[in-house]
Design a protein around this motif. Structure first.
Motif, short mmCIF file in Angstrom:
data_model
loop_
_atom_site.label_atom_id
_atom_site.label_comp_id
_atom_site.label_asym_id
_atom_site.label_seq_id
_atom_site.Cartn_x
_atom_site.Cartn_y
_atom_site.Cartn_z
N HIS A 1 0.83 -1.20 0.00
CA HIS A 1 0.00 0.00 0.00
C HIS A 1 0.86 1.26 0.00
O HIS A 1 0.59 2.22 -0.72
N THR A 2 1.92 1.25 0.79
CA THR A 2 2.81 2.40 0.86
C THR A 2 3.53 2.62 -0.47
O THR A 2 3.70 3.75 -0.93
N VAL A 3 3.95 1.52 -1.10
CA VAL A 3 4.63 1.61 -2.40
C VAL A 3 3.67 2.17 -3.45
O VAL A 3 4.04 3.02 -4.27
N VAL A 4 2.42 1.72 -3.41
CA VAL A 4 1.44 2.14 -4.40
C VAL A 4 1.02 3.60 -4.21
O VAL A 4 0.93 4.36 -5.17
N THR A 5 0.79 4.00 -2.97
CA THR A 5 0.26 5.35 -2.70
C THR A 5 1.33 6.37 -2.35
O THR A 5 1.13 7.56 -2.51
N GLY A 6 2.45 5.89 -1.80
CA GLY A 6 3.50 6.80 -1.35
C GLY A 6 3.23 7.36 0.03
O GLY A 6 4.05 8.09 0.58
N ALA A 7 2.07 7.02 0.60
CA ALA A 7 1.72 7.49 1.95
C ALA A 7 0.86 6.45 2.62
O ALA A 7 -0.15 6.04 2.07
N GLY A 8 1.26 6.02 3.80
CA GLY A 8 0.54 4.95 4.46
C GLY A 8 -0.69 5.36 5.24
O GLY A 8 -1.55 4.55 5.52
N LEU B 1 -6.84 7.51 3.88
CA LEU B 1 -8.13 6.91 4.20
C LEU B 1 -8.63 6.11 3.00
O LEU B 1 -8.16 6.29 1.87
N VAL B 2 -9.61 5.24 3.23
CA VAL B 2 -10.18 4.45 2.14
C VAL B 2 -10.99 5.37 1.23
O VAL B 2 -11.90 6.06 1.68
N ASP B 3 -10.63 5.39 -0.04
CA ASP B 3 -11.33 6.22 -1.02
C ASP B 3 -11.28 5.49 -2.36
O ASP B 3 -10.34 5.62 -3.14
N PHE B 4 -12.34 4.72 -2.63
CA PHE B 4 -12.36 3.91 -3.85
C PHE B 4 -12.50 4.75 -5.11
O PHE B 4 -12.09 4.32 -6.18
N GLU B 5 -13.05 5.93 -4.99
CA GLU B 5 -13.24 6.77 -6.18
C GLU B 5 -11.92 7.30 -6.71
O GLU B 5 -11.67 7.27 -7.91
N SER B 6 -11.07 7.82 -5.82
CA SER B 6 -9.81 8.40 -6.27
C SER B 6 -8.71 7.37 -6.46
O SER B 6 -7.82 7.55 -7.29
N ASP B 7 -8.76 6.27 -5.69
CA ASP B 7 -7.71 5.25 -5.79
C ASP B 7 -8.26 3.88 -5.36
O ASP B 7 -8.13 3.48 -4.20
N LEU C 1 -7.31 0.81 -5.96
CA LEU C 1 -6.33 -0.18 -5.51
C LEU C 1 -5.91 0.08 -4.07
O LEU C 1 -5.86 -0.84 -3.25
N ALA C 2 -5.62 1.33 -3.76
CA ALA C 2 -5.22 1.69 -2.39
C ALA C 2 -6.35 1.37 -1.42
O ALA C 2 -6.11 0.85 -0.32
N GLY C 3 -7.59 1.67 -1.81
CA GLY C 3 -8.74 1.36 -0.96
C GLY C 3 -8.87 -0.12 -0.72
O GLY C 3 -9.16 -0.56 0.40
N ALA C 4 -8.67 -0.91 -1.77
CA ALA C 4 -8.77 -2.36 -1.65
C ALA C 4 -7.69 -2.92 -0.72
O ALA C 4 -7.94 -3.83 0.08
N LEU C 5 -6.49 -2.37 -0.81
CA LEU C 5 -5.39 -2.82 0.04
C LEU C 5 -5.65 -2.50 1.51
O LEU C 5 -5.38 -3.31 2.39
N LEU C 6 -6.19 -1.31 1.77
CA LEU C 6 -6.51 -0.93 3.15
C LEU C 6 -7.61 -1.82 3.71
O LEU C 6 -7.54 -2.26 4.86
N CYS C 7 -8.63 -2.10 2.90
CA CYS C 7 -9.72 -2.97 3.35
C CYS C 7 -9.22 -4.39 3.56
O CYS C 7 -9.66 -5.08 4.49
N ALA C 8 -8.30 -4.85 2.71
CA ALA C 8 -7.73 -6.19 2.88
C ALA C 8 -6.93 -6.27 4.16
O ALA C 8 -6.98 -7.28 4.89
N TYR C 9 -6.19 -5.21 4.47
CA TYR C 9 -5.40 -5.15 5.70
C TYR C 9 -6.31 -5.25 6.92
O TYR C 9 -6.07 -6.06 7.82
N LEU C 10 -7.35 -4.43 6.94
CA LEU C 10 -8.29 -4.45 8.06
C LEU C 10 -9.02 -5.78 8.12
O LEU C 10 -9.20 -6.35 9.20
#
Length: 199
Positions: free
Chosen positions: A110-117, A120-126, A128-137
């Motif tokens: 997630h950090t590699v993809v977004t550059g910031a860990g 927040l979860v935001d499926f509209e803007s990103d 993949l990042a949202g999916a990774l955060l939801c998978a983590y939780l």
């Protein structure tokens, strides 16, 4: 002198992560919830998770602390039910990593993809990042559900029933056995982990 405070924060964050990870591992060792290898593994996943993101690291701490507390609930009865029961749980590296390594990999990705860990979860803007955060939780919610249900369900006064043979009662602690107490504990774990991530 002109360097902004924000530029120093990544270094400071890893310093805070190191202190918190050390506290978690040493505390677990002293309270016998971890053995020596488990403490080293806990330090590693704690350092990486907290260093990448305070929010993700706190999710890990919530899972670890809540599970450690519940391990000690009814320890005298658990000792009688299980031959290999250890005071406090004394989890080793294999147990620690099985409940955290995959999530740590997700945090790194997630950090590699977004550059910031700490996003927040935001499926509209990103998405993949949202999916990774939801998978983590989701990973920690599942681990917490399994741990809580095991630690509290085994104390149920009503014998559990085997999921493969729904009406067959089995001794407490049997793999595949379900009780109402254990099921409620599992649901509660998911709610607590989700609420902790959103706060």
């Amino acid at each position: 002198m002109g360097i902004e405070l924000a530029q120093w924060w990544p270094l400071g964050r890893w310093g805070v992560a190191s202190v918190l990870a050390s506290y978690m591992s040493v505390s677990g060792l002293k309270k016998k919830s971890l053995n020596r290898s488990g403490a080293m593994a806990a330090f590693f996943v704690g350092l990486v998770s907290l260093g990448l993101s305070l929010r993700l690291g706190l999710t890990l701490i919530l899972f670890y602390k809540s599970s450690s507390i519940l391990t000690k609930v009814g320890f005298e009865r658990k000792a009688k039910l299980t031959d290999d029961y250890k005071e406090g749980g004394q989890r080793g590296a294999a147990q620690v990593l099985s409940c955290s390594l995959f999530a740590t990999i997700l945090a790194v990705h997630h950090t590699v993809v977004t550059g910031a860990g700490d996003s927040l979860v935001d499926f509209e803007s990103d998405p993949l990042a949202g999916a990774l955060l939801c998978a983590y939780l989701g990973f920690y919610a599942c681990c917490a559900g399994d741990t809580w249900s095991s630690e509290l369900g085994v104390l149920s006064k009503t014998p559990p029933r085997l999921i493969t043979k729904p009406w067959k009662t089995v001794p407490p602690g049997t793999n595949g056995g379900m009780s109402l107490m254990g099921t409620v504990a599992s649901v509660a774990a998911g709610v607590v982990m989700g609420a902790g991530r959103c706060s």
